[in-house]
Write a protein that holds these residues in place. Sequence first.
Motif, PDB file in Angstrom:
ATOM      1  N   SER A 129       0.816  -1.211   0.000  1.00 40.10           N
ATOM      2  CA  SER A 129       0.000   0.000   0.000  1.00 40.10           C
ATOM      3  C   SER A 129       0.852   1.265   0.000  1.00 40.10           C
ATOM      4  CB  SER A 129      -0.938  -0.003   1.207  1.00 40.10           C
ATOM      5  OG  SER A 129      -0.195  -0.118   2.401  1.00 40.10           O
ATOM      6  N   TYR A 130       2.160   1.125   0.255  1.00 37.58           N
ATOM      7  CA  TYR A 130       3.061   2.277   0.277  1.00 37.58           C
ATOM      8  C   TYR A 130       3.923   2.386  -0.981  1.00 37.58           C
ATOM      9  CZ  TYR A 130       1.848   2.510   5.202  1.00 37.58           C
ATOM     10  OH  TYR A 130       1.159   2.599   6.376  1.00 37.58           O
ATOM     11  N   ILE A 131       4.354   1.237  -1.496  1.00 37.18           N
ATOM     12  CA  ILE A 131       5.234   1.209  -2.673  1.00 37.18           C
ATOM     13  C   ILE A 131       4.577   0.306  -3.710  1.00 37.18           C
ATOM     14  CG2 ILE A 131       7.572   0.759  -3.510  1.00 37.18           C
ATOM     15  CD1 ILE A 131       8.464   0.851  -0.526  1.00 37.18           C
ATOM     16  N   PRO A 132       3.884   0.885  -4.689  1.00 37.18           N
ATOM     17  CA  PRO A 132       3.099   0.087  -5.637  1.00 37.18           C
ATOM     18  C   PRO A 132       3.881  -1.000  -6.378  1.00 37.18           C
ATOM     19  CG  PRO A 132       2.567   2.413  -5.840  1.00 37.18           C
ATOM     20  CD  PRO A 132       3.743   2.321  -4.915  1.00 37.18           C
ATOM     21  N   SER A 133       5.182  -0.822  -6.566  1.00 32.79           N
ATOM     22  CA  SER A 133       5.959  -1.819  -7.303  1.00 32.79           C
ATOM     23  C   SER A 133       6.422  -2.985  -6.425  1.00 32.79           C
ATOM     24  CB  SER A 133       7.175  -1.147  -7.947  1.00 32.79           C
ATOM     25  OG  SER A 133       8.030  -0.627  -6.932  1.00 32.79           O
ATOM     26  N   LYS A 134       6.086  -2.960  -5.148  1.00 28.14           N
ATOM     27  CA  LYS A 134       6.540  -3.996  -4.201  1.00 28.14           C
ATOM     28  C   LYS A 134       5.352  -4.785  -3.646  1.00 28.14           C
ATOM     29  CE  LYS A 134      10.830  -2.581  -4.242  1.00 28.14           C
ATOM     30  NZ  LYS A 134      11.895  -3.341  -4.805  1.00 28.14           N
ATOM     31  N   GLU A 135       5.669  -5.884  -2.978  1.00 27.18           N
ATOM     32  CA  GLU A 135       4.697  -6.701  -2.270  1.00 27.18           C
ATOM     33  C   GLU A 135       4.915  -6.496  -0.771  1.00 27.18           C
ATOM     34  OE1 GLU A 135       2.510  -9.393  -3.750  1.00 27.18           O
ATOM     35  OE2 GLU A 135       2.795  -7.979  -5.391  1.00 27.18           O
ATOM     36  N   GLU A 136       3.894  -6.800   0.034  1.00 27.39           N
ATOM     37  CA  GLU A 136       4.017  -6.674   1.485  1.00 27.39           C
ATOM     38  C   GLU A 136       3.273  -7.793   2.188  1.00 27.39           C
ATOM     39  OE1 GLU A 136       2.110  -3.187   3.079  1.00 27.39           O
ATOM     40  OE2 GLU A 136       0.153  -3.819   2.384  1.00 27.39           O
ATOM     41  N   ARG A 137       3.612  -7.960   3.451  1.00 24.75           N
ATOM     42  CA  ARG A 137       2.866  -8.797   4.381  1.00 24.75           C
ATOM     43  C   ARG A 137       2.670  -7.947   5.623  1.00 24.75           C
ATOM     44  NH1 ARG A 137       4.651 -14.982   4.372  1.00 24.75           N
ATOM     45  NH2 ARG A 137       2.456 -15.207   4.734  1.00 24.75           N
ATOM     46  N   LEU A 175      -3.109  -3.963  16.435  1.00 24.59           N
ATOM     47  CA  LEU A 175      -1.686  -3.612  16.416  1.00 24.59           C
ATOM     48  C   LEU A 175      -1.063  -4.364  15.256  1.00 24.59           C
ATOM     49  CD1 LEU A 175      -0.832  -3.897  20.200  1.00 24.59           C
ATOM     50  CD2 LEU A 175      -0.919  -1.816  18.849  1.00 24.59           C
ATOM     51  N   TYR A 176      -0.360  -3.650  14.390  1.00 23.57           N
ATOM     52  CA  TYR A 176       0.164  -4.266  13.181  1.00 23.57           C
ATOM     53  C   TYR A 176       1.499  -3.652  12.781  1.00 23.57           C
ATOM     54  CZ  TYR A 176      -1.239   0.019  10.849  1.00 23.57           C
ATOM     55  OH  TYR A 176      -1.343   1.318  10.483  1.00 23.57           O
ATOM     56  N   LYS A 177       2.197  -4.353  11.887  1.00 26.38           N
ATOM     57  CA  LYS A 177       3.456  -3.866  11.340  1.00 26.38           C
ATOM     58  C   LYS A 177       3.562  -4.338   9.890  1.00 26.38           C
ATOM     59  CE  LYS A 177       8.425  -3.885  12.160  1.00 26.38           C
ATOM     60  NZ  LYS A 177       9.489  -4.351  13.057  1.00 26.38           N
ATOM     61  N   HIS A 178       3.793  -3.384   8.987  1.00 28.32           N
ATOM     62  CA  HIS A 178       3.985  -3.713   7.574  1.00 28.32           C
ATOM     63  C   HIS A 178       5.396  -4.241   7.362  1.00 28.32           C
ATOM     64  CE1 HIS A 178       0.399  -1.956   5.710  1.00 28.32           C
ATOM     65  NE2 HIS A 178       0.406  -1.163   6.759  1.00 28.32           N
ATOM     66  N   SER A 179       5.534  -5.157   6.425  1.00 27.43           N
ATOM     67  CA  SER A 179       6.842  -5.675   6.035  1.00 27.43           C
ATOM     68  C   SER A 179       6.879  -5.739   4.508  1.00 27.43           C
ATOM     69  CB  SER A 179       7.053  -7.069   6.626  1.00 27.43           C
ATOM     70  OG  SER A 179       8.285  -7.579   6.206  1.00 27.43           O
ATOM     71  N   VAL A 180       7.667  -4.855   3.914  1.00 23.47           N
ATOM     72  CA  VAL A 180       7.797  -4.809   2.453  1.00 23.47           C
ATOM     73  C   VAL A 180       8.721  -5.931   2.015  1.00 23.47           C
ATOM     74  CG1 VAL A 180       8.558  -3.439   0.481  1.00 23.47           C
ATOM     75  CG2 VAL A 180       7.391  -2.330   2.383  1.00 23.47           C
ATOM     76  N   ILE A 181       8.303  -6.654   0.985  1.00 26.43           N
ATOM     77  CA  ILE A 181       9.122  -7.738   0.426  1.00 26.43           C
ATOM     78  C   ILE A 181       9.919  -7.138  -0.728  1.00 26.43           C
ATOM     79  CG2 ILE A 181       9.051  -9.988  -0.690  1.00 26.43           C
ATOM     80  CD1 ILE A 181       6.293 -10.315   0.802  1.00 26.43           C
ATOM     81  N   HIS A 182      11.232  -7.058  -0.547  1.00 29.17           N
ATOM     82  CA  HIS A 182      12.076  -6.368  -1.520  1.00 29.17           C
ATOM     83  C   HIS A 182      12.494  -7.220  -2.708  1.00 29.17           C
ATOM     84  CE1 HIS A 182      12.358  -2.668   0.728  1.00 29.17           C
ATOM     85  NE2 HIS A 182      12.432  -3.409   1.816  1.00 29.17           N
ATOM     86  N   ALA A 183      12.556  -8.513  -2.535  1.00 27.98           N
ATOM     87  CA  ALA A 183      12.981  -9.373  -3.653  1.00 27.98           C
ATOM     88  C   ALA A 183      12.096 -10.619  -3.650  1.00 27.98           C
ATOM     89  CB  ALA A 183      14.430  -9.764  -3.497  1.00 27.98           C
ATOM     90  N   LYS A 184      11.735 -11.045  -4.830  1.00 30.71           N
ATOM     91  CA  LYS A 184      10.962 -12.269  -4.950  1.00 30.71           C
ATOM     92  C   LYS A 184      11.926 -13.455  -4.959  1.00 30.71           C
ATOM     93  CE  LYS A 184       7.062 -10.234  -7.230  1.00 30.71           C
ATOM     94  NZ  LYS A 184       6.094 -10.315  -8.292  1.00 30.71           N
ATOM     95  N   PRO A 185      11.558 -14.584  -4.338  1.00 31.79           N
ATOM     96  CA  PRO A 185      12.425 -15.752  -4.330  1.00 31.79           C
ATOM     97  C   PRO A 185      12.664 -16.278  -5.746  1.00 31.79           C
ATOM     98  CG  PRO A 185      10.349 -16.209  -3.198  1.00 31.79           C
ATOM     99  CD  PRO A 185      10.309 -14.777  -3.647  1.00 31.79           C
ATOM    100  N   ALA A 186      13.827 -16.780  -5.972  1.00 35.50           N
ATOM    101  CA  ALA A 186      14.168 -17.336  -7.289  1.00 35.50           C
ATOM    102  C   ALA A 186      13.389 -18.624  -7.530  1.00 35.50           C
ATOM    103  CB  ALA A 186      15.664 -17.628  -7.355  1.00 35.50           C
ATOM    104  N   MET A 187      12.967 -18.816  -8.746  1.00 35.26           N
ATOM    105  CA  MET A 187      12.247 -20.051  -9.104  1.00 35.26           C
ATOM    106  C   MET A 187      13.268 -21.140  -9.366  1.00 35.26           C
ATOM    107  SD  MET A 187       9.089 -19.169  -8.987  1.00 35.26           S
ATOM    108  CE  MET A 187       8.211 -20.433  -9.861  1.00 35.26           C
ATOM    109  N   LEU A 188      13.039 -22.317  -8.819  1.00 36.16           N
ATOM    110  CA  LEU A 188      13.956 -23.452  -9.020  1.00 36.16           C
ATOM    111  C   LEU A 188      13.513 -24.310 -10.162  1.00 36.16           C
ATOM    112  CD1 LEU A 188      14.592 -24.448  -5.331  1.00 36.16           C
ATOM    113  CD2 LEU A 188      16.029 -23.068  -6.814  1.00 36.16           C
TER     114      LEU A 188
END
Length: 70
Positions: free
Chosen positions: A19-27, A57-70
């Motif tokens: 919700s803060y950085i449109p090009s990223k994912e979050e949990r 009570l919550y905390k956002h966590s931006v996911i900066h890199a997607k895991p590599a596909m094996l």
Amino acid sequence: MNMALQQIRIGLSRQQPCSYIPSKEERVAIVLEKEMHSGENFEMLLANGFRRSGNTLYKHSVIHAKPAML
């Protein structure tokens, strides 16, 4: 302040568009313990990046890199 080790139950949302950085994912981590919503416990959570919205009570966590596909 009591520095004893304490366990806190945390719920974790599914990965979703950030919700803060449109090009990223979050949990979002959500505190499940109602006892943590007041006093020293609440202050400790705020000091560690948690926020409050109503009774949640919550905390956002931006996911900066997607895991590599094996």
